[in-house]
Design a protein around this motif. Structure first.
Motif, short mmCIF file in Angstrom:
data_model
loop_
_atom_site.label_atom_id
_atom_site.label_comp_id
_atom_site.label_asym_id
_atom_site.label_seq_id
_atom_site.Cartn_x
_atom_site.Cartn_y
_atom_site.Cartn_z
N GLU A 1 18.73 -2.66 -39.54
CA GLU A 1 18.86 -3.19 -38.19
C GLU A 1 20.19 -3.93 -38.03
OE1 GLU A 1 16.38 -6.37 -35.48
OE2 GLU A 1 15.25 -4.85 -36.60
N LEU A 2 20.88 -3.59 -36.96
CA LEU A 2 22.13 -4.23 -36.62
C LEU A 2 22.10 -4.61 -35.15
CD1 LEU A 2 25.13 -4.98 -37.24
CD2 LEU A 2 25.72 -2.62 -36.59
N SER A 3 22.20 -5.91 -34.85
CA SER A 3 22.23 -6.39 -33.47
C SER A 3 23.59 -7.00 -33.18
CB SER A 3 21.14 -7.43 -33.21
OG SER A 3 19.86 -6.85 -33.29
N VAL A 4 24.17 -6.63 -32.03
CA VAL A 4 25.50 -7.09 -31.69
C VAL A 4 25.57 -7.51 -30.23
CG1 VAL A 4 26.61 -5.61 -33.41
CG2 VAL A 4 26.24 -4.75 -31.09
N LYS A 5 26.52 -8.38 -29.94
CA LYS A 5 26.79 -8.78 -28.57
C LYS A 5 28.15 -8.22 -28.17
CE LYS A 5 27.37 -12.86 -25.56
NZ LYS A 5 27.38 -14.34 -25.48
N LYS A 6 28.22 -7.68 -26.93
CA LYS A 6 29.46 -7.12 -26.40
C LYS A 6 29.67 -7.64 -24.98
CE LYS A 6 27.95 -2.79 -28.59
NZ LYS A 6 27.73 -1.33 -28.39
N ASN A 7 30.91 -7.64 -24.53
CA ASN A 7 31.24 -7.99 -23.15
C ASN A 7 31.93 -6.82 -22.46
OD1 ASN A 7 30.22 -10.61 -23.24
ND2 ASN A 7 32.18 -11.53 -23.78
N TRP A 8 31.46 -6.50 -21.25
CA TRP A 8 32.14 -5.52 -20.40
C TRP A 8 33.16 -6.30 -19.56
CZ3 TRP A 8 29.34 -0.59 -18.60
CH2 TRP A 8 28.40 -0.17 -19.56
N VAL A 9 34.42 -6.04 -19.77
CA VAL A 9 35.50 -6.79 -19.13
C VAL A 9 36.24 -5.87 -18.16
CG1 VAL A 9 37.61 -8.12 -19.55
CG2 VAL A 9 35.73 -8.20 -21.21
N ASN A 10 36.47 -6.35 -16.93
CA ASN A 10 37.16 -5.51 -15.95
C ASN A 10 38.67 -5.62 -16.07
OD1 ASN A 10 37.91 -7.90 -14.62
ND2 ASN A 10 36.40 -7.67 -12.98
N VAL B 1 31.78 -8.97 -29.44
CA VAL B 1 31.85 -10.43 -29.42
C VAL B 1 31.36 -11.03 -30.73
CG1 VAL B 1 31.05 -12.53 -28.26
CG2 VAL B 1 31.57 -10.48 -26.92
N GLU B 2 30.15 -10.64 -31.16
CA GLU B 2 29.61 -11.22 -32.39
C GLU B 2 28.46 -10.38 -32.92
OE1 GLU B 2 27.34 -14.90 -32.06
OE2 GLU B 2 27.28 -14.65 -29.89
N PHE B 3 28.19 -10.58 -34.21
CA PHE B 3 27.02 -9.99 -34.85
C PHE B 3 25.86 -10.97 -34.73
CE2 PHE B 3 30.64 -8.09 -37.12
CZ PHE B 3 30.39 -6.75 -36.82
N LEU B 4 24.72 -10.48 -34.27
CA LEU B 4 23.55 -11.34 -34.10
C LEU B 4 22.55 -11.19 -35.25
CD1 LEU B 4 22.96 -10.69 -30.29
CD2 LEU B 4 24.23 -12.56 -31.36
N LYS B 5 22.50 -9.99 -35.84
CA LYS B 5 21.53 -9.76 -36.92
C LYS B 5 21.97 -8.55 -37.73
CE LYS B 5 16.58 -9.04 -37.77
NZ LYS B 5 15.23 -8.87 -37.11
N MET B 6 21.84 -8.67 -39.05
CA MET B 6 22.02 -7.54 -39.96
C MET B 6 20.89 -7.58 -40.97
SD MET B 6 26.10 -7.52 -40.76
CE MET B 6 27.28 -7.89 -39.48
N ILE C 1 22.82 -2.02 -44.97
CA ILE C 1 23.85 -2.41 -44.01
C ILE C 1 24.92 -3.18 -44.77
CG2 ILE C 1 24.32 -3.57 -41.84
CD1 ILE C 1 22.25 -1.38 -41.53
N VAL C 2 26.15 -2.67 -44.79
CA VAL C 2 27.22 -3.23 -45.60
C VAL C 2 28.35 -3.71 -44.71
CG1 VAL C 2 28.88 -2.80 -47.45
CG2 VAL C 2 26.62 -1.72 -47.53
N LYS C 3 28.67 -4.99 -44.76
CA LYS C 3 29.76 -5.53 -43.96
C LYS C 3 31.09 -5.27 -44.65
CE LYS C 3 30.68 -9.58 -41.08
NZ LYS C 3 32.09 -9.84 -41.34
N ASN C 4 31.99 -4.64 -43.92
CA ASN C 4 33.29 -4.26 -44.48
C ASN C 4 34.38 -4.95 -43.67
OD1 ASN C 4 35.64 -2.97 -45.33
ND2 ASN C 4 34.61 -1.00 -45.63
N ASP C 5 34.64 -6.23 -43.98
CA ASP C 5 35.62 -7.01 -43.22
C ASP C 5 37.02 -6.43 -43.31
OD1 ASP C 5 33.87 -8.97 -42.21
OD2 ASP C 5 33.93 -10.06 -44.10
N ALA C 6 37.36 -5.85 -44.45
CA ALA C 6 38.71 -5.35 -44.65
C ALA C 6 39.07 -4.25 -43.66
CB ALA C 6 38.86 -4.83 -46.08
#
Length: 336
Positions: free
Chosen positions: A132-141, A120-125, A22-27
């Motif tokens: 394994e990649l865990s992420v948080k997301k928000n459903w916005v109306n 929203v954010e990364f919880l685990k890599m 799992i490679v984080k590519n901020d650019a």
């Protein structure tokens, strides 16, 4: 937590047998996933075209792309319909009256209410035998209210012929009660490349492209499900615990199978499997798929949550038989 801060492109990874990196590519605002140093897919979360985070593109073990390029990387000759169909994603067409499925940069209907899903954010890599990649997301109306908090964990595996993604998504109603009104437009989906579409005069007329551009791009796709139903439109809307799409890409046999876990609501689910390359499983569309004979309208009270679990198998070369997929399904059902 095993976190790779390496700035990657499609050639950078650790080389160990069946090792998932799992490679984080901020650019480029993405997370890249490799198996044995071979690029597999990326988690995209901040592109200006996005109305939901997605995995894009998806590739086989020998590097064949299975997803449509449009709208991120259009391919000459492919169809450019349904701009909200890209990569692999999870959402729904009617959540408290707001459409998350058809949400796109250019609205399909100016009078409709559209929402979006924000990373929203990364919880685990974690890299290893299983990435394994865990992420948080928000459903916005459309009023910028957070309606659902989503926590999704993707687990990636692979070997010389197979790639797999197990996706666990927990959706929590955070600000008010939530109702997923029955809609054919959902829920866990992939939009595949032209070669994996069904051969069809109907879609050539409806979503036409230049004839010359299709000379070397031949649709070869074919569906079959766990209940022995095959072909299109026969499989559309039918219930099944898994579905397989087979075809040929660059003279190589390719199969994409989606397995739905038996603990998901409304199991066995319906399938939104289309001839033009949309391949989706939808447990929350009974009214449409049964012509009104059944109706679910799944709901969550405030602070309640539900988890949806799916597995995607991508094969090249030797394609699994029905018996093999059934074995894979039983393992999936037992281990989650």
């Amino acid at each position: 937590m095993c976190f790779s801060c390496k700035q990657g492109n499609e050639s950078s990874a650790i080389s160990t047998k069946n090792y998932v990196n799992i490679v984080k590519n901020d650019a480029q605002n993405r997370i890249d996933i490799f198996v044995d140093s071979v690029y597999f897919t990326s988690y995209l979360y901040a592109d200006s075209m996005l109305r939901k985070p997605v995995l894009f593109p998806l590739k086989t073990a020998n590097g064949k792309r299975i997803t449509r390029g449009f709208p991120f990387k259009p391919i000459v000759g492919e169809r450019m319909d349904h701009p909200h169909h890209y990569g692999l994603w999870l959402n729904h067409g009617d959540v408290n009256g707001v459409d998350y499925w058809n949400s796109a940069v250019v609205p399909k209907n100016e009078n409709a209410r559209y929402g979006r899903i924000n990373h929203v954010e990364f919880l685990k890599m974690k890299s290893g035998g299983v990435g394994e990649l865990s992420v948080k997301k928000n459903w916005v109306n459309d009023k910028q209210e957070i309606v659902i908090e989503e926590v999704t964990t993707y687990r990636f595996k692979g070997d010389k012929n197979v790639r797999s993604i197990t996706c666990n998504s927990t959706l929590k109603a955070v600000s008010k009660n939530v109702i997923f009104t029955d809609s054919k437009e959902g829920m866990f989906a992939i939009r595949v490349r032209t070669e994996l579409e069904m051969p069809s005069e109907r879609i050539d007329k409806r979503f036409g492209v230049e004839v010359d551009s299709l000379v070397n791009i031949k649709p070869t796709g074919f569906y079959k499900n766990s209940n022995g139903i095959q072909g299109y439109p026969e499989v559309w809307g039918k219930r099944a615990k898994w579905m397989q799409l087979v075809g040929v890409v660059d003279d190589d046999s390719v199969a994409v199978s989606i397995l739905s876990h038996p603990k998901n609501p409304n199991h066995e689910p319906h399938w939104m499997a289309r001839d033009y390359g949309l391949f989706a499983v939808n447990p929350l569309g009974s009214k449409t798929y049964t012509n009104g004979e059944e109706e679910l309208n799944f709901s969550l009270k405030k602070d309640e949550s539900i988890t949806f679990c799916y597995r995607v198998l991508i094969e090249n070369g030797v394609v699994s038989s029905v018996r093999d997929i059934e074995t894979q399904f039983l393992k999936f059902a037992e281990n989650q």
